[in-house]
Motif scaffolding. Structure first.
Motif, PDB file in Angstrom:
ATOM      1  N   ARG A  14       0.859  -1.187   0.000  1.00  0.00           N
ATOM      2  CA  ARG A  14       0.000   0.000   0.000  1.00  0.00           C
ATOM      3  C   ARG A  14       0.895   1.237   0.000  1.00  0.00           C
ATOM      4  NH1 ARG A  14      -3.066  -0.738   4.661  1.00  0.00           N
ATOM      5  NH2 ARG A  14      -4.743  -1.632   3.410  1.00  0.00           N
ATOM      6  N   PHE A  15       0.628   2.186  -0.881  1.00  0.00           N
ATOM      7  CA  PHE A  15       1.373   3.447  -0.913  1.00  0.00           C
ATOM      8  C   PHE A  15       0.483   4.573  -0.387  1.00  0.00           C
ATOM      9  CE2 PHE A  15       3.951   0.975  -3.747  1.00  0.00           C
ATOM     10  CZ  PHE A  15       5.232   1.505  -3.641  1.00  0.00           C
ATOM     11  N   ILE A  16       1.025   5.345   0.538  1.00  0.00           N
ATOM     12  CA  ILE A  16       0.302   6.484   1.100  1.00  0.00           C
ATOM     13  C   ILE A  16       1.118   7.749   0.849  1.00  0.00           C
ATOM     14  CG2 ILE A  16      -0.590   7.546   3.218  1.00  0.00           C
ATOM     15  CD1 ILE A  16      -1.053   4.753   4.299  1.00  0.00           C
ATOM     16  N   PHE A  17       0.461   8.739   0.237  1.00  0.00           N
ATOM     17  CA  PHE A  17       1.104  10.015  -0.064  1.00  0.00           C
ATOM     18  C   PHE A  17       0.347  11.122   0.665  1.00  0.00           C
ATOM     19  CE2 PHE A  17       1.809   7.125  -3.608  1.00  0.00           C
ATOM     20  CZ  PHE A  17       3.185   7.225  -3.806  1.00  0.00           C
ATOM     21  N   PRO A  18       0.735  11.416   1.904  1.00  0.00           N
ATOM     22  CA  PRO A  18       0.003  12.426   2.682  1.00  0.00           C
ATOM     23  C   PRO A  18       0.285  13.843   2.200  1.00  0.00           C
ATOM     24  CG  PRO A  18       1.873  11.588   3.933  1.00  0.00           C
ATOM     25  CD  PRO A  18       1.814  10.787   2.672  1.00  0.00           C
ATOM     26  N   HIS A  19      -0.667  14.727   2.452  1.00  0.00           N
ATOM     27  CA  HIS A  19      -0.517  16.155   2.146  1.00  0.00           C
ATOM     28  C   HIS A  19      -0.105  16.884   3.429  1.00  0.00           C
ATOM     29  CE1 HIS A  19      -2.647  15.015  -1.438  1.00  0.00           C
ATOM     30  NE2 HIS A  19      -3.831  14.960  -0.856  1.00  0.00           N
ATOM     31  N   ALA A  20       0.986  17.617   3.366  1.00  0.00           N
ATOM     32  CA  ALA A  20       1.382  18.431   4.521  1.00  0.00           C
ATOM     33  C   ALA A  20       0.347  19.533   4.740  1.00  0.00           C
ATOM     34  CB  ALA A  20       2.754  19.051   4.281  1.00  0.00           C
ATOM     35  N   PRO A  21       0.185  19.996   5.977  1.00  0.00           N
ATOM     36  CA  PRO A  21      -0.720  21.121   6.240  1.00  0.00           C
ATOM     37  C   PRO A  21      -0.219  22.397   5.557  1.00  0.00           C
ATOM     38  CG  PRO A  21      -0.068  19.990   8.273  1.00  0.00           C
ATOM     39  CD  PRO A  21       0.824  19.486   7.200  1.00  0.00           C
ATOM     40  N   GLU A  22      -1.119  23.325   5.328  1.00  0.00           N
ATOM     41  CA  GLU A  22      -0.728  24.612   4.747  1.00  0.00           C
ATOM     42  C   GLU A  22      -0.295  25.555   5.862  1.00  0.00           C
ATOM     43  OE1 GLU A  22      -3.959  26.037   2.384  1.00  0.00           O
ATOM     44  OE2 GLU A  22      -3.364  24.806   0.652  1.00  0.00           O
ATOM     45  N   GLN A  23       0.819  26.270   5.630  1.00  0.00           N
ATOM     46  CA  GLN A  23       1.305  27.232   6.612  1.00  0.00           C
ATOM     47  C   GLN A  23       2.184  28.272   5.926  1.00  0.00           C
ATOM     48  OE1 GLN A  23       4.656  25.756   9.233  1.00  0.00           O
ATOM     49  NE2 GLN A  23       3.984  23.770   8.448  1.00  0.00           N
ATOM     50  N   ALA A  24       2.405  29.382   6.598  1.00  0.00           N
ATOM     51  CA  ALA A  24       3.275  30.439   6.076  1.00  0.00           C
ATOM     52  C   ALA A  24       4.726  29.982   6.146  1.00  0.00           C
ATOM     53  CB  ALA A  24       3.081  31.720   6.880  1.00  0.00           C
ATOM     54  N   VAL A  25       5.493  30.259   5.085  1.00  0.00           N
ATOM     55  CA  VAL A  25       6.903  29.865   5.024  1.00  0.00           C
ATOM     56  C   VAL A  25       7.772  31.119   4.949  1.00  0.00           C
ATOM     57  CG1 VAL A  25       8.649  28.598   3.716  1.00  0.00           C
ATOM     58  CG2 VAL A  25       6.327  27.665   3.946  1.00  0.00           C
ATOM     59  N   THR A  26       8.599  31.303   5.956  1.00  0.00           N
ATOM     60  CA  THR A  26       9.372  32.541   6.119  1.00  0.00           C
ATOM     61  C   THR A  26      10.243  32.859   4.917  1.00  0.00           C
ATOM     62  OG1 THR A  26       9.401  32.237   8.515  1.00  0.00           O
ATOM     63  CG2 THR A  26      11.049  33.726   7.583  1.00  0.00           C
ATOM     64  N   ILE A  27      11.005  31.883   4.401  1.00  0.00           N
ATOM     65  CA  ILE A  27      11.931  32.187   3.303  1.00  0.00           C
ATOM     66  C   ILE A  27      11.204  32.521   2.007  1.00  0.00           C
ATOM     67  CG2 ILE A  27      13.867  30.823   4.198  1.00  0.00           C
ATOM     68  CD1 ILE A  27      13.098  28.773   1.881  1.00  0.00           C
ATOM     69  N   ASN A  28       9.928  32.209   1.945  1.00  0.00           N
ATOM     70  CA  ASN A  28       9.131  32.559   0.759  1.00  0.00           C
ATOM     71  C   ASN A  28       8.245  33.773   1.034  1.00  0.00           C
ATOM     72  OD1 ASN A  28      10.265  30.541  -0.742  1.00  0.00           O
ATOM     73  ND2 ASN A  28       8.609  29.090  -0.447  1.00  0.00           N
ATOM     74  N   GLY A  29       8.730  34.643   1.898  1.00  0.00           N
ATOM     75  CA  GLY A  29       8.024  35.888   2.184  1.00  0.00           C
ATOM     76  C   GLY A  29       6.731  35.702   2.940  1.00  0.00           C
ATOM     77  N   GLY A  30       6.623  34.604   3.678  1.00  0.00           N
ATOM     78  CA  GLY A  30       5.412  34.334   4.446  1.00  0.00           C
ATOM     79  C   GLY A  30       4.274  33.777   3.623  1.00  0.00           C
ATOM     80  N   TYR A  31       4.570  33.412   2.380  1.00  0.00           N
ATOM     81  CA  TYR A  31       3.536  32.846   1.500  1.00  0.00           C
ATOM     82  C   TYR A  31       3.049  31.519   2.081  1.00  0.00           C
ATOM     83  CZ  TYR A  31       1.223  31.525  -2.871  1.00  0.00           C
ATOM     84  OH  TYR A  31       0.297  31.170  -3.814  1.00  0.00           O
ATOM     85  N   VAL A  32       1.732  31.305   2.051  1.00  0.00           N
ATOM     86  CA  VAL A  32       1.152  30.091   2.613  1.00  0.00           C
ATOM     87  C   VAL A  32       1.195  28.965   1.584  1.00  0.00           C
ATOM     88  CG1 VAL A  32      -0.949  29.040   3.528  1.00  0.00           C
ATOM     89  CG2 VAL A  32      -0.332  31.368   4.199  1.00  0.00           C
ATOM     90  N   MET A  33       1.759  27.847   1.979  1.00  0.00           N
ATOM     91  CA  MET A  33       1.862  26.678   1.099  1.00  0.00           C
ATOM     92  C   MET A  33       1.932  25.418   1.949  1.00  0.00           C
ATOM     93  SD  MET A  33       5.847  27.027  -0.079  1.00  0.00           S
ATOM     94  CE  MET A  33       5.518  28.650  -0.766  1.00  0.00           C
ATOM     95  N   ARG A  34       1.848  24.275   1.302  1.00  0.00           N
ATOM     96  CA  ARG A  34       1.981  23.025   2.037  1.00  0.00           C
ATOM     97  C   ARG A  34       3.432  22.865   2.492  1.00  0.00           C
ATOM     98  NH1 ARG A  34      -2.458  20.129   2.299  1.00  0.00           N
ATOM     99  NH2 ARG A  34      -4.070  20.297   0.695  1.00  0.00           N
ATOM    100  N   ALA A  35       3.613  22.636   3.780  1.00  0.00           N
ATOM    101  CA  ALA A  35       4.961  22.514   4.339  1.00  0.00           C
ATOM    102  C   ALA A  35       4.903  21.671   5.600  1.00  0.00           C
ATOM    103  CB  ALA A  35       5.533  23.898   4.666  1.00  0.00           C
ATOM    104  N   TRP A  36       5.923  20.843   5.783  1.00  0.00           N
ATOM    105  CA  TRP A  36       6.005  20.026   6.995  1.00  0.00           C
ATOM    106  C   TRP A  36       6.510  20.843   8.172  1.00  0.00           C
ATOM    107  CZ3 TRP A  36       3.256  15.888   6.612  1.00  0.00           C
ATOM    108  CH2 TRP A  36       3.122  15.239   5.377  1.00  0.00           C
ATOM    109  N   TYR A  37       7.164  21.966   7.868  1.00  0.00           N
ATOM    110  CA  TYR A  37       7.643  22.892   8.900  1.00  0.00           C
ATOM    111  C   TYR A  37       8.059  24.185   8.207  1.00  0.00           C
ATOM    112  CZ  TYR A  37      12.029  20.903   7.156  1.00  0.00           C
ATOM    113  OH  TYR A  37      13.037  20.461   6.343  1.00  0.00           O
ATOM    114  N   ASP A  38       8.155  25.249   8.970  1.00  0.00           N
ATOM    115  CA  ASP A  38       8.602  26.527   8.426  1.00  0.00           C
ATOM    116  C   ASP A  38      10.111  26.468   8.171  1.00  0.00           C
ATOM    117  OD1 ASP A  38       8.673  29.177   7.619  1.00  0.00           O
ATOM    118  OD2 ASP A  38       8.795  29.961   9.676  1.00  0.00           O
ATOM    119  N   ILE A  39      10.540  27.069   7.069  1.00  0.00           N
ATOM    120  CA  ILE A  39      11.964  27.223   6.795  1.00  0.00           C
ATOM    121  C   ILE A  39      12.315  28.675   7.083  1.00  0.00           C
ATOM    122  CG2 ILE A  39      13.772  27.108   5.048  1.00  0.00           C
ATOM    123  CD1 ILE A  39      12.276  24.861   3.710  1.00  0.00           C
TER     124      ILE A  39
END
Length: 226
Positions: free
Chosen positions: A50-75
């Motif tokens: 069985r293959f499982i491909f989960p979607h990370a939650p959406e959150q603001a990412v600092t290095i991308n100017g706070g743009y909200v995207m799917r991310a496992w953690y903020d960079i």
């Protein structure tokens, strides 16, 4: 408080599932980004994985100017030693462990589960796998680094010290420098973990040739999935 259940794409085998691969995507992607690799792996019709491909939650990412995207953690920065937001890493770890425990509840033992990931997802597969209190079939970490930079994570578990770890990286990676991946490999190897390292002539991506190597490795570590 239990972790929020991650949305995901699940690809069932044609036969009864006896093993599972949980594959974590990179920054700004989703589970749909890697789901097409399943037929490309050429596992045959009787693989039972069985293959499982989960979607990370959406959150603001600092290095991308706070743009909200799917991310496992903020960079937070491009500095390897201060790149990964520790709180976010730990929160995602809980969600990934919940995915593993869900599979166990469905009858698949942890020894038949591979935790895999690319880029940010690879960071999470390494971090989570190295700290798990129970045995995995394998850990796959593609084009990634350790969230702790030039040291191994705190809270290491000895349970997966002999578990096969596969580390791949592109020589021309301009997102995660190959040196960052090599550093993680050398730290793991020096601590006695069962890891193997291979580089490819590619940027921050995955090659067809690489998928053949991944397929062979998966079939080896998931022999019970037959």
């Amino acid at each position: 408080m239990s972790a929020i259940q991650l949305e995901r794409i699940t690809i069932e085998p044609t036969q009864e599932a006896k093993a599972c691969v949980i594959w974590l995507h990179g920054l700004g992607d989703s589970g749909a980004g890697f789901a097409p690799v399943v037929p490309a792996l050429g596992l045959g019709s009787d693989h039972g994985i069985r293959f499982i491909f989960p979607h990370a939650p959406e959150q603001a990412v600092t290095i991308n100017g706070g743009y909200v995207m799917r991310a496992w953690y903020d960079i937070k920065s491009m500095d390897l030693h201060d790149r990964a937001d520790k709180k976010g890493v730990e929160q995602s770890e809980k969600q990934i462990i919940a995915l593993i425990e869900e599979q166990v509840a469905l009858g698949i033992p942890t020894e038949n589960i591979v935790l895999a990931g690319f880029s940010q997802g690879g960071v999470m597969s390494l971090y989570t796998g190295l700290r798990l209190p129970y045995k995995l079939a394998g850990i796959m970490a593609l084009s990634c680094y350790l969230p702790s930079g030039d040291s191994l994570p705190n809270g290491l578990s000895d349970v997966n010290r002999d578990t096969p770890i596969l580390q791949h990286h592109g020589i021309d990676d301009d997102v995660v420098p190959v040196d960052a991946g090599k550093m993680a490999y050398e730290l793991l190897q020096g601590a006695g973990f069962n890891t193997q390292w291979k580089t490819y002539n590619m940027p921050h991506s995955v090659l067809p040739q690489q998928l053949q190597d991944i397929s062979a490795w998966l079939q080896q570590v998931l022999a019970n999935g037959k």
